[in-house]
Each structure stands twice: as structure tokens, then as C-alpha cells.
Design a protein around this motif. Structure first.
Motif, PDB file in Angstrom:
ATOM      1  N   SER A 118       0.810  -1.227   0.000  1.00 44.40           N
ATOM      2  CA  SER A 118       0.000   0.000   0.000  1.00 44.40           C
ATOM      3  C   SER A 118       0.840   1.272   0.000  1.00 44.40           C
ATOM      4  CB  SER A 118      -0.949   0.009   1.204  1.00 44.40           C
ATOM      5  OG  SER A 118      -0.205  -0.071   2.421  1.00 44.40           O
ATOM      6  N   ILE A 119       2.008   1.217   0.621  1.00 44.78           N
ATOM      7  CA  ILE A 119       2.845   2.422   0.712  1.00 44.78           C
ATOM      8  C   ILE A 119       3.713   2.561  -0.537  1.00 44.78           C
ATOM      9  CG2 ILE A 119       4.627   3.594   2.056  1.00 44.78           C
ATOM     10  CD1 ILE A 119       3.597   2.096   4.518  1.00 44.78           C
ATOM     11  N   HIS A 120       4.360   1.472  -0.950  1.00 40.80           N
ATOM     12  CA  HIS A 120       5.212   1.507  -2.144  1.00 40.80           C
ATOM     13  C   HIS A 120       5.393   0.082  -2.653  1.00 40.80           C
ATOM     14  CE1 HIS A 120       8.411  -0.035   0.452  1.00 40.80           C
ATOM     15  NE2 HIS A 120       8.087   0.921   1.311  1.00 40.80           N
ATOM     16  N   ASP A 121       5.841  -0.009  -3.902  1.00 46.08           N
ATOM     17  CA  ASP A 121       6.121  -1.327  -4.466  1.00 46.08           C
ATOM     18  C   ASP A 121       7.213  -1.991  -3.638  1.00 46.08           C
ATOM     19  OD1 ASP A 121       4.341  -0.683  -6.392  1.00 46.08           O
ATOM     20  OD2 ASP A 121       5.826  -0.201  -7.933  1.00 46.08           O
ATOM     21  N   THR A 122       7.043  -3.259  -3.386  1.00 43.95           N
ATOM     22  CA  THR A 122       8.013  -3.930  -2.523  1.00 43.95           C
ATOM     23  C   THR A 122       8.207  -5.375  -2.944  1.00 43.95           C
ATOM     24  OG1 THR A 122       8.563  -4.404  -0.213  1.00 43.95           O
ATOM     25  CG2 THR A 122       6.275  -4.707  -0.858  1.00 43.95           C
ATOM     26  N   THR A 123       9.236  -5.993  -2.384  1.00 42.37           N
ATOM     27  CA  THR A 123       9.490  -7.410  -2.628  1.00 42.37           C
ATOM     28  C   THR A 123       8.824  -8.223  -1.531  1.00 42.37           C
ATOM     29  OG1 THR A 123      11.619  -6.938  -3.675  1.00 42.37           O
ATOM     30  CG2 THR A 123      11.273  -9.173  -2.878  1.00 42.37           C
ATOM     31  N   VAL A 124       8.121  -9.266  -1.930  1.00 43.47           N
ATOM     32  CA  VAL A 124       7.405 -10.119  -0.979  1.00 43.47           C
ATOM     33  C   VAL A 124       7.882 -11.554  -1.136  1.00 43.47           C
ATOM     34  CG1 VAL A 124       5.143 -11.006  -0.262  1.00 43.47           C
ATOM     35  CG2 VAL A 124       5.377  -8.630  -1.013  1.00 43.47           C
ATOM     36  N   PRO A 128      11.226 -24.117  -2.728  1.00 39.06           N
ATOM     37  CA  PRO A 128      12.371 -23.205  -2.699  1.00 39.06           C
ATOM     38  C   PRO A 128      13.074 -23.253  -1.346  1.00 39.06           C
ATOM     39  CG  PRO A 128      10.325 -21.993  -2.433  1.00 39.06           C
ATOM     40  CD  PRO A 128       9.939 -23.413  -2.690  1.00 39.06           C
ATOM     41  N   LYS A 129      14.388 -23.236  -1.377  1.00 41.56           N
ATOM     42  CA  LYS A 129      15.167 -23.340  -0.145  1.00 41.56           C
ATOM     43  C   LYS A 129      15.062 -22.081   0.704  1.00 41.56           C
ATOM     44  CE  LYS A 129      19.763 -24.844   1.398  1.00 41.56           C
ATOM     45  NZ  LYS A 129      21.106 -25.283   0.928  1.00 41.56           N
ATOM     46  N   HIS A 130      15.070 -20.929   0.025  1.00 38.83           N
ATOM     47  CA  HIS A 130      15.030 -19.655   0.753  1.00 38.83           C
ATOM     48  C   HIS A 130      13.803 -18.840   0.366  1.00 38.83           C
ATOM     49  CE1 HIS A 130      19.081 -20.697   1.909  1.00 38.83           C
ATOM     50  NE2 HIS A 130      19.479 -20.699   0.656  1.00 38.83           N
ATOM     51  N   GLY A 131      12.743 -19.509  -0.036  1.00 35.53           N
ATOM     52  CA  GLY A 131      11.528 -18.812  -0.435  1.00 35.53           C
ATOM     53  C   GLY A 131      11.616 -18.286  -1.861  1.00 35.53           C
ATOM     54  N   ILE A 132      10.530 -17.658  -2.319  1.00 33.41           N
ATOM     55  CA  ILE A 132      10.485 -17.040  -3.649  1.00 33.41           C
ATOM     56  C   ILE A 132      10.139 -15.569  -3.454  1.00 33.41           C
ATOM     57  CG2 ILE A 132       9.267 -16.967  -5.866  1.00 33.41           C
ATOM     58  CD1 ILE A 132       8.826 -19.958  -5.638  1.00 33.41           C
ATOM     59  N   HIS A 133      11.082 -14.711  -3.790  1.00 30.52           N
ATOM     60  CA  HIS A 133      10.905 -13.283  -3.580  1.00 30.52           C
ATOM     61  C   HIS A 133      10.545 -12.613  -4.913  1.00 30.52           C
ATOM     62  CE1 HIS A 133      13.314 -14.553  -0.126  1.00 30.52           C
ATOM     63  NE2 HIS A 133      12.815 -13.516   0.499  1.00 30.52           N
ATOM     64  N   LEU A 134       9.384 -11.964  -4.946  1.00 28.57           N
ATOM     65  CA  LEU A 134       8.902 -11.311  -6.151  1.00 28.57           C
ATOM     66  C   LEU A 134       8.542  -9.851  -5.866  1.00 28.57           C
ATOM     67  CD1 LEU A 134       6.453 -14.061  -7.506  1.00 28.57           C
ATOM     68  CD2 LEU A 134       8.823 -13.684  -8.187  1.00 28.57           C
TER      69      LEU A 134
END
Length: 504
Positions: free
Chosen positions: A172-178, A493-499
Motif C-alpha cells: 500500500s505504501i510503495h512497491d516492494t518485494t514479498v 524453494p530453499k530460501h523462499g520465492i521473492h517477487l
């Protein structure tokens, strides 16, 4: 004099015990030696990658397995023996004709992986064999009929929108990596709890099932580790190891969740009320409970617990991985992502009214889902233990008792079967291209009588989830976080998937 008498009295039994133990050790050593020699003889027609005499292919199995497997598939056509320590070998296959030969038989599932899963899941549809498996499959199949699955679409959409609402708040505040895998895992669990067990858990909001998700992840890692560690095939060694102790503690937690689901439904039946009065059709739990009530002699309380545990675990883990990998593939391939989005908008509009029939019209999106299953199969292998000798089409053979692992990853990445196998290309699954392909070249849900009972459920869930996600977000990869695969029975995924998520 007395000391001498005691020495004489105890010396002989001690000597006999020592000789007996040495004889047993020698016999076991001879047995293991003969076992290795027999395996070497049986596997002589099949070349294998270089192996350590004691550790076997442990290094390959414990490192980045998938990348190394691609190299092996290219170098060793059809199959290769994989040594698990000095006295055990699994036989990996990844050729369509070899797969057809194996899957058209009725060999039981491998004792290793499924034996190791039994303490936590019991003997359910996933690891039963013979007449009892057939009985369970026949009883549970109505729960996956199209008419039943159609009623689940609204529940699926509600769970997906709950997750997307969380993402909107984050962005909501800014585009971010999740890190999306964690969120998708809870969403998939929410769906299976609603559809299979008619339970509104709100697990995406209130964190009530966070521990369950963590437990299943840990159990999968331990089972994978044990499968490819020869010494831990022995129950006595594994049980007293640190991982064995941890496994027992995790299993207790898993059983508590299973018992809670059964107890709540049993109590609601006793009061003549069902938790969700809007659910008119029987869900999976209803079917299992009915089977247990009508067939108490052949469908025990243990069978009931096993099937509930199996559907709860298998119903969310593979689905969570599938959607995570699909989002990852579309993030890496924006042109295909945009084509899917345009198709979804033209058929579903704003996504406010999704129906089963409309899902069938998502042809390009379906091709992308199928290509994801090819490139990153959530279940990367299945295994069988040969009940009788197996002769492959090229004349080479294996004896009874051999554990054969069908590497679905290897099959889907085999350059002899797929052109440019590492490239994401949904057009491989046009009708024309599919008709020209070997029927056993693509097996994301296995094939034959033991194919996945929930494949239509999984496809519907993926279509609902990806359609709603693409209507609300544009996804791009976070290239600063390279992907690594976890050692797990499901490809994760070993360390997650960051998008990067951009609200549309």
C-alpha cells in the motif's frame, strides 16, 4: 584362590559371548558384501556417474541435486544406478518408454520413502498397495467428481482474495518485494481445509496453523534426508539419532491436528449439525467418515486418521509449490504473463464471478500451467519396488526387489524428448504439439491406475489463484535473490520465492 575360581567361572561364558558376537558381525559383513556384489552384477548393463566406494552418490544427492541431475540425464540416456551408500542402490529412469514399461505394471510403491512416511501419515491412499489401496481409491473417488469440484470454486476464490488483500496492505505504501511462498502455503492450506473438511480456520489471518506448516516442511526435509542416507534406513539407527528424535516430536504435532479435525466433525455429527451449513454436498471428510461407519471391519479408525492426514498434507503442499513456481515462471517471462492477463480479463472480467465453465476457457493460461509442471514438477519423482523382473524395451532388465525411481524432473528435462528443455515455452502444449508427443513424456500427475486422484482439483485451484492474482498484480523477479531448491519430497524453494509486486 577365590579370585581364580571366579575368573574360571565367568571367563568361558564371556569368551563364548564374544565369539558369538564376532560370528554374527562376520555373517552380517558377508551378507552385505554379497548384497553389493549382487547389485553390481544386476546393474552391470547400466553405466553410472562416478561413485565413491563407501558414500556412493551422497555428494550428488546432498548438493544442488536438480542441476546435477540435468547433466546426468544428458550424459546417461534412459537411466542410471544411484548408489545410496555401499550396499544399496536406487535405479533412476527418465525415458518415456522406460516410464511406460514401469507404470503399466502393478508393482507396489517403494518401501523406503513410503515406509519412512508411515509414522507421520499412517497407511493412506498415498502409500497403500494392493486390494486395500483399491478399496480406498474407489471409496474416495466420488469426492473428486467434477460435479463436486464445481462447488469449491467460490471457496477457492475467497481464500485467494484473502491472500491478495494481505499483499495489497503490504504494497500500500510503495512497491516492494514479498516472499510469496509463505503466504501461498497458508492460502493452499486454507483452501484444503474449506473444501476437503468444511472448516473455516482463518489460518491466513490468525496464525493458528503456522506451526502445522512449519512441521510439514521439517518432516519433508527429514524424510528426504533419510531416504538417501543408507545407514538411516535402519530404524534402530534413525530412531536414536538427533533427526530421528526430532521426527518423532514433529509427528506428534501432526497427529494432534489430524485428531482435532476428526473430533470436531464427529462432535458436529453427534449434535446433528454441520460446521458449514452452506456446504450441501459431501466433502472428503464426510466420505471418509461414511466409509468408516459402513465398513468398520475393513476401514478402521487408523485408516480414517491416515486418510485425513494424507489429504491435509498432500492437499496443500503440492498446491502451494505449484502456484509459487507458476508465479515465479510468469515473473521471469513477462510476455507470457501479459498474455495470460489479457486472456483472464477477456473471459473473467474483473474476476468477481468465476465459474467452473469459465475456467475451462482459459486455454493459454492452462498451457502456461502445464509448462510450469514440466519445467518445475512439484513432485519430482515417484518410486516402485519391483515385484518381479522388469524387461525394458531395449532388452536390458532389472531383477525383482530393485527400487526404481521414475525421475519426473529428469523425464521433463530430457533433451532427447524436449527441445531446449530449460526454456519456458507454453506452446509445447498446443493440441498439435501434444498429439505428436510420446504419451509418457509428460507425467506431472503420474499415469496409470495410481495417477494422482486430486489432479482436477489442483488444476482448478491453480487457475482460480493465478487468474485472480494477475488481475490485481504485476509480478517481476527479485534477481538479487538467486533461486535454490530445498531437499524435500516436494519441490520447494530453499530460501523462499521473492517477487516484486506491483498493484494494478
Amino acid at each position: 584362590m577365590e579370585a581364580s575360581w571366579l575368573e574360571t567361572r565367568w571367563a568361558r561364558p564371556l569368551h563364548l559371548a564374544l565369539v558369538f558376537c564376532l560370528a554374527l558381525a562376520l555373517l552380517q559383513a558377508i551378507k552385505l558384501y554379497l548384497r553389493r556384489q549382487r547389485l553390481l552384477w544386476d546393474l552391470r548393463p547400466f553405466p553410472a556417474p562416478p561413485t565413491h566406494w563407501f558414500h556412493g552418490h551422497q555428494k550428488f544427492l546432498q548438493e544442488d541435486t536438480m542441476e546435477k541431475l540435468d547433466e546426468i540425464v544428458e550424459k546417461y540416456p534412459c537411466a542410471f544406478p544411484c548408489w545410496i551408500g555401499p550396499f544399496q542402490a536406487f535405479f533412476f529412469i527418465y525415458d518415456p518408454d522406460y516410464a511406460k514399461t514401469l507404470l503399466n505394471r502393478t508393482d507396489p510403491k517403494s518401501q523406503y520413502l513410503h515406509k519412512f512416511m508411515t509414522p507421520c501419515l499412517g497407511k493412506g491412499l498415498l502409500n497403500l498397495d494392493g486390494p486395500k489401496w483399491f478399496q480406498h481409491r474407489r471409496l474416495l473417488t466420488p469426492g473428486f467428481h467434477c460435479d463436486t469440484l464445481k462447488t469449491y470454486v467460490d471457496a477457492m476464490a475467497h481464500s485467494v482474495n484473502t491472500m491478495l488483500d494481505k499483499w495489497e496492505k503490504i504494497c500500500s505504501i510503495h512497491d516492494t518485494t514479498v516472499e510469496v511462498f509463505e503466504h501461498i502455503n497458508l492460502m493452499a492450506l486454507d483452501i484444503i481445509m474449506k473444501c476437503a473438511f468444511s472448516q473455516e480456520t482463518n489460518c491466513q489471518i490468525n496464525s493458528t496453523h503456522d506451526s502445522y506448516v512449519k512441521v510439514t516442511l521439517e518432516l519433508g526435509k527429514i524424510i528426504f534426508y533419510r531416504s538417501y542416507n543408507f545407514w538411516h534406513h535402519y530404524d534402530i539407527i534413525f530412531k536414536f539419532s538427533p533427526k530421528g528424535y526430532h521426527f518423532q516430536e514433529l509427528t506428534k504435532v501432526l497427529h494432534q491436528y489430524t485428531e482435532k479435525i476428526i473430533q470436531e466433525r464427529t462432535n458436529s455429527h453427534r449434535t446433528g449439525m454441520k460446521q458449514d451449513n452452506t456446504q450441501k454436498d459431501q466433502d472428503i471428510l464426510d466420505i471418509i467418515l461414511s466409509a468408516q461407519a459402513e465398513n468398520e471391519d475393513s476401514f478402521s479408525e487408523a485408516d480414517l486418521r491416515s486418510e485425513v492426514a494424507t489429504f491435509m498434507l498432500a492437499g496443500h503442499e503440492a498446491s502451494a509449490s505449484s502456484l509459487s513456481w507458476l508465479l515465479y515462471c510468469l515473473a521471469l517471462n513477462p510476455e507470457h504473463q501479459e498474455k495470460c492477463r489479457e486472456e483472464v480479463r477477456s473471459i473473467l472480467g474483473d474476476g468477481s464471478s468465476i465459474t467452473w465453465d469459465k475456467l475451462d476457457e482459459l486455454s493459454y493460461t492452462t498451457m502456461c500451467i502445464k509448462e510450469m509442471f514440466r519445467l518445475l514438477p512439484p513432485v519430482p519423482s515417484i518410486s516402485r519396488e519391483l515385484s518381479k523382473p522388469l524387461i525394458f524395451p531395449d532388452g536390458r532388465s532389472l531383477p525383482a526387489g530393485m527400487t526404481v525411481v521414475l525421475s519426473i524432473w529428469g523425464l521433463h528435462h530430457n533433451p532427447a524428448v524436449w527441445k531446449s528443455p530449460k526454456v519456458f515455452d507454453p506452446l509445447r502444449f498446443t493440441k498439435e504439439n501434444s498429439d505428436q508427443r510420446h504419451p509418457y513424456a509428460y507425467l506431472p500427475f503420474s499415469a496409470g491406475p495410481r495417477s494422482c486422484i486430486g489432479q482436477q482439483f489442483a488444476m482448478a485451484e491453480l487457475k482460480v489463484a493465478i487468474a485472480l492474482t494477475l488481475l490485481r498484480f504485476k509480478v517481476t523477479p527479485d534477481l538479487t535473490r538467486p533461486l535454490a531448491f530445498a531437499h524435500h519430497i516436494v519441490l520447494q524453494p530453499k530460501h523462499g520465492i521473492h517477487l516484486h509486486l506491483k498493484k494494478l
